[in-house]
Structure formats: C-alpha cells, structure tokens
Scaffold this active site. Structure first.
Site, short mmCIF file in Angstrom:
data_model
loop_
_atom_site.label_atom_id
_atom_site.label_comp_id
_atom_site.label_asym_id
_atom_site.label_seq_id
_atom_site.Cartn_x
_atom_site.Cartn_y
_atom_site.Cartn_z
N TYR A 56 -80.71 34.50 103.09
CA TYR A 56 -80.02 35.79 102.98
C TYR A 56 -80.86 36.84 102.25
O TYR A 56 -80.75 38.03 102.54
CB TYR A 56 -78.62 35.61 102.34
N ARG A 59 -82.84 38.37 104.97
CA ARG A 59 -82.02 39.27 105.80
C ARG A 59 -81.82 40.61 105.05
O ARG A 59 -81.86 41.66 105.62
CB ARG A 59 -80.64 38.67 106.10
N GLN A 89 -68.36 41.83 112.68
CA GLN A 89 -68.75 40.49 112.24
C GLN A 89 -70.10 40.57 111.54
O GLN A 89 -70.58 39.58 111.00
CB GLN A 89 -68.87 39.56 113.45
N ASN A 90 -70.71 41.75 111.60
CA ASN A 90 -72.06 41.89 111.04
C ASN A 90 -72.03 42.02 109.53
O ASN A 90 -71.13 42.64 108.96
CB ASN A 90 -72.77 43.10 111.65
N VAL A 91 -73.08 41.48 108.92
CA VAL A 91 -73.17 41.57 107.46
C VAL A 91 -74.14 42.67 107.04
O VAL A 91 -74.37 42.90 105.86
CB VAL A 91 -73.55 40.20 106.84
N ASP A 92 -74.68 43.38 108.04
CA ASP A 92 -75.53 44.54 107.71
C ASP A 92 -74.64 45.74 107.34
O ASP A 92 -73.42 45.66 107.40
CB ASP A 92 -76.48 44.86 108.88
N HIS A 107 -67.13 38.99 108.12
CA HIS A 107 -67.97 37.89 107.65
C HIS A 107 -68.77 38.24 106.40
O HIS A 107 -69.75 37.56 106.08
CB HIS A 107 -68.92 37.44 108.78
N GLY A 172 -71.12 43.94 121.76
CA GLY A 172 -72.25 43.13 121.30
C GLY A 172 -71.88 41.87 120.56
O GLY A 172 -72.51 41.54 119.55
N SER A 174 -70.94 37.63 121.36
CA SER A 174 -70.82 36.57 122.38
C SER A 174 -69.42 35.96 122.38
O SER A 174 -69.12 35.13 123.23
CB SER A 174 -71.87 35.48 122.11
P1 OAD Z 1 -74.26 36.38 118.93
O1 OAD Z 1 -75.73 36.24 118.68
O2 OAD Z 1 -73.47 35.16 119.18
O3 OAD Z 1 -74.05 37.34 120.19
C1 OAD Z 1 -74.74 38.54 120.31
C2 OAD Z 1 -74.26 39.26 121.54
O4 OAD Z 1 -74.94 40.50 121.59
C3 OAD Z 1 -74.55 38.54 122.86
O5 OAD Z 1 -73.39 38.54 123.66
C4 OAD Z 1 -75.65 39.37 123.49
O6 OAD Z 1 -75.58 39.40 124.91
C5 OAD Z 1 -75.34 40.74 122.92
N1 OAD Z 1 -76.47 41.68 122.88
C6 OAD Z 1 -77.80 41.45 122.78
N2 OAD Z 1 -78.48 42.60 122.75
C7 OAD Z 1 -77.56 43.60 122.82
C8 OAD Z 1 -77.64 45.03 122.82
N3 OAD Z 1 -78.80 45.68 122.74
N4 OAD Z 1 -76.48 45.72 122.90
C9 OAD Z 1 -75.29 45.08 122.97
N5 OAD Z 1 -75.17 43.75 122.98
C10 OAD Z 1 -76.29 43.02 122.90
O7 OAD Z 1 -73.66 37.24 117.72
P2 OAD Z 1 -72.15 37.40 117.24
O8 OAD Z 1 -71.23 37.30 118.40
O9 OAD Z 1 -72.08 38.62 116.41
O10 OAD Z 1 -71.55 34.44 111.60
O11 OAD Z 1 -72.00 36.13 116.34
C11 OAD Z 1 -70.81 35.92 115.63
C12 OAD Z 1 -71.08 35.22 114.33
O12 OAD Z 1 -71.89 34.07 114.57
C13 OAD Z 1 -71.90 36.02 113.35
O13 OAD Z 1 -71.11 36.91 112.58
C14 OAD Z 1 -72.54 34.98 112.49
C15 OAD Z 1 -72.95 34.01 113.57
O14 OAD Z 1 -73.10 32.70 113.20
C16 OAD Z 1 -71.93 33.76 110.49
O15 OAD Z 1 -73.09 33.54 110.22
C17 OAD Z 1 -70.80 33.35 109.63
#
Ligand code: OAD
Length: 229
Positions: A56, A59, A89-92, A107, A172, A174
């Site tokens: 972290y 990050r 869900q972002n920590v930024d 998160h 953005g 998954s």
């Molecule tokens: P993911 O990495 O699972 O998903 C990222 C999503 O962003 C994917 O669906 C990509 O297709 C999409 N993507 C990539 N580039 C993009 C762009 N330029 N514009 C828009 N979308 C784009 O990330 P999260 O779904 O945020 O938690 O993950 C959820 C949680 O899992 C996070 O908060 C984190 C992680 O583990 C913890 O660490 C507790």
C-alpha cells in the site's frame, strides 16, 4: 425550476486506468503480479504485515504522481446538471481531486490510516508511508482499506444511495467482488442503468445499456445520452 435528477455512479479500477493506475484483473493487472491473499486480505496482514504495508505504500506513492482523467473530470463537471453521488471501489483520491463532492469509498482510502486497536480511529496521512512501528494511541497503524475477509462497513449506506437513484451508471468495474457488485440489484425498477467498460462484462440484468468504451470516451457519451432524460 426543475430539480436535478439523482445520478448515482458505481466506479471501479477501470475509471482510473487512463490515469496510469493499474486495474486488478485485466491483463497486466495487479493480481497478476501479486497474490491478492498475501497483500489484500486480513489473513495476509496477520501473516506478513510488513509486506502488506509496503504494497500500500507503493500504491500511495504512485498516487502522488498521477492525475484525474477526463472521466473523473466529466463526472465532477456534471454536478451542475445532476445530483451526482459517486460510490467508488477505488482507494485512490482521483474523484476528489477532479472535484466530485459526494463520494463514498466502499473499500477505503489510501490517504488514510487507522488504528489496529480501534477501527474508528482514522487519521489522514496524505501520501506518507505507514511503517511497522508507527502507532496511534499505542496501536500499530494499518492502511484504511477494506481487505478480503473483512466487513464492508459502508455497504448499507451505498445500497441506500443506489435505491434512490433516478439514473444509475456502473463504470470500469469487472463486477467480480461482492458485496460491491450486488449494488446493481439495488437499482430501483424502471431506473435507467448504464455500464461503461471497454470489455465484455458478465451482467445478469437485462435492463442495462452497455457503452463499450474506455471511460474517457464512454463517460462523455453517457452524459450525452442522459442529459435529456
Ligand atoms: P477489476 O480489475 O476487477 O476490473 C477493472 C475493470 O475495468 C474491467 O472490467 C476492465 O475491463 C475495465 N477497464 C479497463 N480499462 C478501462 C478503461 N480505460 N475505462 C473503463 N474501464 C476499463 O477492478 P474492480 O472491479 O474495481 O478490492 O475490482 C474490485 C475490487 O477488487 C477492488 O476494489 C479491489 C480488488 O481486489 C480490494 O482490494 C479490497
């Protein structure tokens, strides 16, 4: 006078990708390089807190070097058109730095630390590292992050916000991680739902309009589509 509609957005790592922050599950994502359970779980913390702190700290240091992108900025700009609520869900802190006002971090936040002895003792640390041995009230500091294996304290508040949405947009993410992904099911019946993502996402609701674009292109498109709703 017309009242502004409530636009609730759920954002994930994808919205910050074009700022240069790696997503988790894409090709080249963070979970390819790191074992999620080692660096982002409560068990990982118990096993090797120094490793977790370093993950972290890296990050947080990187956060200092990146800027909000067009997608963050557009969501901030449209606060004059909509009553905007960002659930991230972002920590930024890129939504904050772009100027969004109502932000709920599901998160946690990189720029905060909390006491391992008292979860409500949260302190601002800015972009500084947390070191093993750094304490508050005699307790080791830990990142103010919700790890796998922990409750998501803001979940009820987030669900309530989604239930009041007049327009709901998912940008953005998954939708792999619960309970956050379950927020999609809280959108009220009849509320238009949009999803912005350049890749195919497994969505279980049929009433979702997909904008298959990167956030910097897809978010302005979304606004064009909903401006007159
Ligand atoms: P993911 O990495 O699972 O998903 C990222 C999503 O962003 C994917 O669906 C990509 O297709 C999409 N993507 C990539 N580039 C993009 C762009 N330029 N514009 C828009 N979308 C784009 O990330 P999260 O779904 O945020 O938690 O993950 C959820 C949680 O899992 C996070 O908060 C984190 C992680 O583990 C913890 O660490 C507790």
């Amino acid at each position: 006078m017309t009242t502004r509609k409530r636009l609730v957005v759920l954002t994930g790592a994808g919205i910050s990708a074009e700022s240069g922050i790696r997503t988790f599950r894409d090709m080249g994502g963070l979970w390819e390089e790191y074992d999620v359970m080692e660096v982002a779980s409560i068990d990982g913390w118990k096993k090797n807190p120094q490793l977790v702190l370093e993950f972290y700290n890296q990050r947080r240091r990187q956060l200092l070097t990146v800027e909000p992108n067009a997608a963050h900025k557009v969501l901030a700009e449209v606060q004059n058109l909509f009553n905007v609520f960002v659930i991230t869900q972002n920590v930024d802190n890129l939504h904050e730095r772009a100027g969004s006002k109502n932000i709920l971090h599901l998160h946690g936040e990189l720029t905060k630390a909390r006491s391992t002895g008292n979860p409500s003792r949260i302190i601002d640390i800015g972009y500084n590292d947390i070191k093993w041995g750094d304490t508050v009230d005699g307790y080791q500091l830990r990142p103010h992050i919700v790890w796998f294996g922990e409750e998501v304290p803001m979940m009820n508040e987030a669900a309530k916000l989604v239930q009041t949405a007049e327009i709901f947009a998912v940008i953005g993410t998954s939708l792999n991680v619960y309970p956050a992904a379950g927020l999609l099911d809280h959108a009220p019946k009849g509320c238009p739902i949009y999803l912005v993502d350049p890749n195919d996402i497994n969505i279980w609701r049929r009433d979702v309009t997909v904008i298959k674009e990167k956030a910097s292109v897809g978010v302005p498109k979304l606004i064009e589509m909903i401006k007159n709703e």
